[in-house]
Write an enzyme that holds these catalytic residues in place. Structure first.
Site, short mmCIF file in Angstrom:
data_model
loop_
_atom_site.label_atom_id
_atom_site.label_comp_id
_atom_site.label_asym_id
_atom_site.label_seq_id
_atom_site.Cartn_x
_atom_site.Cartn_y
_atom_site.Cartn_z
N LYS A 55 0.82 -1.21 0.00
CA LYS A 55 0.00 0.00 0.00
C LYS A 55 0.86 1.27 0.00
O LYS A 55 0.36 2.34 -0.35
CB LYS A 55 -0.94 -0.01 1.20
N TYR A 269 -11.90 -14.98 2.31
CA TYR A 269 -11.09 -13.82 2.70
C TYR A 269 -10.75 -13.84 4.19
O TYR A 269 -11.62 -14.02 5.03
CB TYR A 269 -11.82 -12.50 2.37
N TYR A 295 -2.91 -12.58 2.87
CA TYR A 295 -2.60 -12.36 1.46
C TYR A 295 -1.42 -13.22 0.97
O TYR A 295 -1.59 -14.09 0.12
CB TYR A 295 -2.27 -10.88 1.21
C1 LIG Z 1 -3.93 -5.13 0.20
C2 LIG Z 1 -2.96 -6.22 0.15
C3 LIG Z 1 -2.86 -7.04 -0.98
C4 LIG Z 1 -3.78 -6.91 -2.16
O1 LIG Z 1 -3.44 -5.81 -2.96
P1 LIG Z 1 -4.51 -5.09 -3.86
O2 LIG Z 1 -3.77 -4.00 -4.51
O3 LIG Z 1 -5.61 -4.63 -2.96
O4 LIG Z 1 -5.04 -6.10 -4.82
C5 LIG Z 1 -1.88 -8.01 -1.00
N1 LIG Z 1 -1.04 -8.20 0.07
C6 LIG Z 1 -1.14 -7.45 1.16
C7 LIG Z 1 -0.21 -7.74 2.28
C8 LIG Z 1 -2.08 -6.43 1.25
O5 LIG Z 1 -2.15 -5.69 2.36
#
Ligand SMILES: *Cc1c(COP(=O)(O)O)cnc(C)c1O
Length: 339
Positions: A55, A269, A295
């Site tokens: 992010k 999720y 993730y």
């Molecule tokens: C938000 C996030 C993702 C996903 O990324 P997007 O750009 O929302 O698709 C992947 N890994 C981590 C650790 C995240 O915080």
């Protein structure tokens, strides 16, 4: 000489949250041997600000726009253990702004640690204000919640800037991952496969667009972390449409070769399945590197599945993006203690 991507991105206001430096790119020697591929990890978990993660690259363009518009407060929404809202709080601090974080109840049956440790704790230390949203599957409703709060702030004479969750807004976050594509190709260009999470889609669409503009022949594998491949494909189509508009480029060009897999998504999720557990412990115990439960463990599980099925070929040169999220390990303590 600036690259083609650098030229495109120079049109957009940008806050320097990466310290103007690339993230590390490292070869995983032992996992390469075990999986029979040439495996590299792009360590976007180690970007400099506020515990890092993907992010930070995305926020460079949102905060750039917010500064440009004279905002004094950033409003953003996400799951309780959202890395995006924690990163936004750090970015707001860096830019001298306030942050209002709306936390959605997106993951059922979680314990008190989930609601107080990890990213929640970090955001408190960063001085962000928390507001709540009772459901987690209503993106437009969540955005409306942010706008209600923004209206209150405006009435108090403040200047809020909303980072939307729903699609249909300029996908400024994708620009950050076009920059990442540029960085990766400058480091090494001969990738066969690039493996990355696809959630909101900013990371995936930006990477794919960037690699297509740079004419890379790598296959970009988006690994679903949030919704099924069919739903994700529909979502990405909307993001690509808006990204093409923003970039004034042909949509078919930037979206070419879109590959999505949801094989590692179960049980859903923010929940860990058998393969996610295996992936998280394998990375830790073979390479000493932490993945996150929401993730990157799913992404690595997806990568392993593609190697085992032969979709990623023996000997292929593969890079996986470590997109961060490790503070959430502490919010998932009870789930992980059962490993
Ligand atoms: C938000 C996030 C993702 C996903 O990324 P997007 O750009 O929302 O698709 C992947 N890994 C981590 C650790 C995240 O915080």
């Amino acid at each position: 000489m600036p690259s083609e991507i650098a030229k495109i991105l120079s049109r957009f206001p940008r806050a320097d949250l990466m310290g103007s430096q690339p993230t590390p790119l490292e070869r995983l020697n032992r996992l390469s041997d075990q999986l029979g591929i040439d495996l590299w990890l792009k360590r976007d978990d180690l970007s400099l600000l506020g515990f890092g993660g993907n992010k930070i690259r995305q926020l460079e363009f949102y905060l750039g726009d917010a500064v440009d518009k004279g905002a004094d407060t950033i409003l953003i929404t996400g799951a309780v253990q959202s890395n995006f809202v924690r990163s936004a709080a750090a970015a707001a601090a860096r830019c001298g702004m306030h942050a209002v974080l709306q936390l959605e109840e997106r993951v059922a049956d979680m314990d008190p640690l989930y609601h107080s440790s990890g990213n929640v704790l970090l955001a408190q230390i960063l001085g962000a204000e928390h507001i709540r949203y009772p459901v987690g599957e209503d993106e437009n409703g969540a955005d409306d919640g942010l706008h209600r709060k923004a209206d209150e702030l405006i009435a108090e004479g403040r200047k809020p800037y909303v980072i939307h969750l729903g699609v249909g807004h300029p996908p400024l976050g994708s620009l950050g991952y076009m920059a990442a594509a540029d960085e990766l190709i400058a480091e090494m260009a001969d990738w066969d496969d690039v493996v990355v999470a696809t959630g909101s889609g900013s990371t995936h669409t930006g990477l794919l667009a960037g690699l297509n503009i740079l004419r890379s022949s790598a296959t970009v594998h988006g690994i679903c972390v949030r919704r099924s491949a069919d739903l994700q494909r529909e979502r990405l189509a909307v993001v690509f449409e808006h990204l093409a508009k923003l970039l004034e480029r042909d949509e078919a060009e930037i979206a070419a070769g879109n590959t999505i897999s949801d094989a590692a998504l179960t049980p859903g999720y923010g929940k860990m399945g058998e393969h996610t557990r295996e992936a998280l412990t394998m990375m830790a115990r073979v390479e000493g590197i932490f993945l996150d439960p929401v993730y990157t463990a799913k992404v690595f599980a997806g990568l392993i599945a593609k190697v085992r099925s032969g979709e990623i070929k023996p000997g292929a040169k593969v890079v996986m993006f470590h997109t961060g999220g490790t503070p959430a390990l502490f919010g998932y303590q009870s789930t992980l203690a059962a490993l």
